[in-house]
Write an enzyme that holds these catalytic residues in place. Structure first.
Site, PDB file in Angstrom:
ATOM      1  N   ASP A  52       0.813  -1.211   0.000  1.00  0.00           N
ATOM      2  CA  ASP A  52       0.000   0.000   0.000  1.00  0.00           C
ATOM      3  C   ASP A  52       0.847   1.260   0.000  1.00  0.00           C
ATOM      4  OD1 ASP A  52       0.901  -0.314   2.664  1.00  0.00           O
ATOM      5  OD2 ASP A  52      -1.013  -1.170   3.271  1.00  0.00           O
ATOM      6  N   ASN A  88      -8.014  -4.132  13.863  1.00  0.00           N
ATOM      7  CA  ASN A  88      -9.380  -4.397  13.400  1.00  0.00           C
ATOM      8  C   ASN A  88      -9.425  -5.514  12.364  1.00  0.00           C
ATOM      9  OD1 ASN A  88      -8.321  -3.164  11.138  1.00  0.00           O
ATOM     10  ND2 ASN A  88      -9.758  -1.451  11.115  1.00  0.00           N
ATOM     11  N   GLU A 121      -9.745  -2.544   4.852  1.00  0.00           N
ATOM     12  CA  GLU A 121     -10.455  -2.354   6.102  1.00  0.00           C
ATOM     13  C   GLU A 121     -11.674  -3.283   6.176  1.00  0.00           C
ATOM     14  OE1 GLU A 121      -8.972  -0.729   8.255  1.00  0.00           O
ATOM     15  OE2 GLU A 121      -8.476   1.331   7.764  1.00  0.00           O
ATOM     16  N   HIS A 156      -7.510  -5.749   9.594  1.00  0.00           N
ATOM     17  CA  HIS A 156      -7.179  -5.418   8.207  1.00  0.00           C
ATOM     18  C   HIS A 156      -5.820  -5.992   7.807  1.00  0.00           C
ATOM     19  CE1 HIS A 156      -5.174  -1.431   9.623  1.00  0.00           C
ATOM     20  NE2 HIS A 156      -4.214  -2.174   9.121  1.00  0.00           N
TER      21      HIS A 156
END
Length: 268
Positions: A67, A137, A144, A139
């Site tokens: 990313d 979370n 996400e 990811h």
């Protein structure tokens, strides 16, 4: 999934470095998928040390990062290009022209850039070994919760939790990006091997959901349950919410016998 639990984070980094080194030794022109964030820094330190000891060369290695922040210049200290230069690329003999990130500068169409990144990966024959971390979370990359399990490289809006978790890296006067370009979950799943590193108690719940929860877009990392060659490296803190750890230890001991006989990568 192959679940391997170590005593501490240093051992996780050493194990991950061994997997990378074995791939580079095994394949003449390996393609590595790389990650940023706090967890892989210790891996990159290991790789730099091995390079400096003349036991590891990156001359024939091609890399694709997971990313990059949206609309951020590569020279910006907060860019992931700068992160990779600082922690790995500037310290090894890799050809910078063979290092790629899914960047999307101002004025560029993120949809076009995403497709172009997918094409670059395809032209290199795909990713041999993808390094991953995991967010609190669940990811992976910047996929996400609610990300499509069939997603490809694209732009994503970051959750408030991710923005909050990353805010410590930005100075008060710096603008923190709220969007990023990221490989998709399907892109990650296309890698021949996936190596996920997780350390620290703050990752324990995400690790548990990834390994023992249902496959769900709400925990993107759970898609790795469907990967043929997913290796999960944990320290005790990150594994603290897992049950049946004795089985994972038993399975790891048995797998080590196979590695001794046949090597780390069965299809190279």
């Amino acid at each position: 999934m192959q679940i391997i639990i170590y005593t501490n984070a240093q051992q996780v980094a050493e194990s991950a470095a061994l997997w990378v080194k074995e791939l580079i030794k095994k394949k003449p022109a390996p393609v590595l998928g790389l990650a940023t964030g706090n967890t892989p820094i210790s891996l990159y330190k290991q790789l730099v040390e091995q390079h400096k000891s003349n036991s590891l060369s990156f001359k024939n290695v091609t890399t694709f990062n997971l990313d990059e922040y949206h609309h951020i210049d590569s020279t910006n200290p907060q860019s992931y290009r700068s992160f990779m230069n600082k922690n790995l690329f500037n310290h090894v003999d890799i050809d910078v022209n063979n290092t790629f990130l899914p960047s999307c500068a101002a004025g560029e169409n993120p949809r076009v850039q995403g497709l172009a990144y997918e094409e670059k990966i395809k032209q290199q024959g795909g990713i041999d070994l993808q390094i991953l971390g995991i967010g609190a979370n669940g990811h992976i990359g910047f996929n996400e919760p609610t990300s499509s399990l069939s997603s490809r490289t694209r732009i994503k809006t970051l959750t408030q939790q991710t923005i909050s978790d990353n805010s410590r890296l930005f100075k008060p006067d710096e603008k923190q990006p709220t969007m990023a370009m990221t490989m998709g979950i399907a892109t990650i799943m296309d890698a021949r091997y996936v190596l996920l590193m997780a350390t620290g108690a703050n990752k324990a719940n995400a690790v548990k959901e990834m390994i023992t929860g249902g496959v769900s877009a709400m925990c993107p990392a759970s898609a790795l349950q469907m990967h043929e060659n997913a290796i999960i490296l944990l320290d005790k803190a990150a594994a603290s919410e897992l049950s049946d750890q004795s089985y994972y230890q038993w399975a790891d001991n048995e797998n080590r016998k196979l590695i001794e006989d046949y090597g780390y990568f069965h299809n190279y």
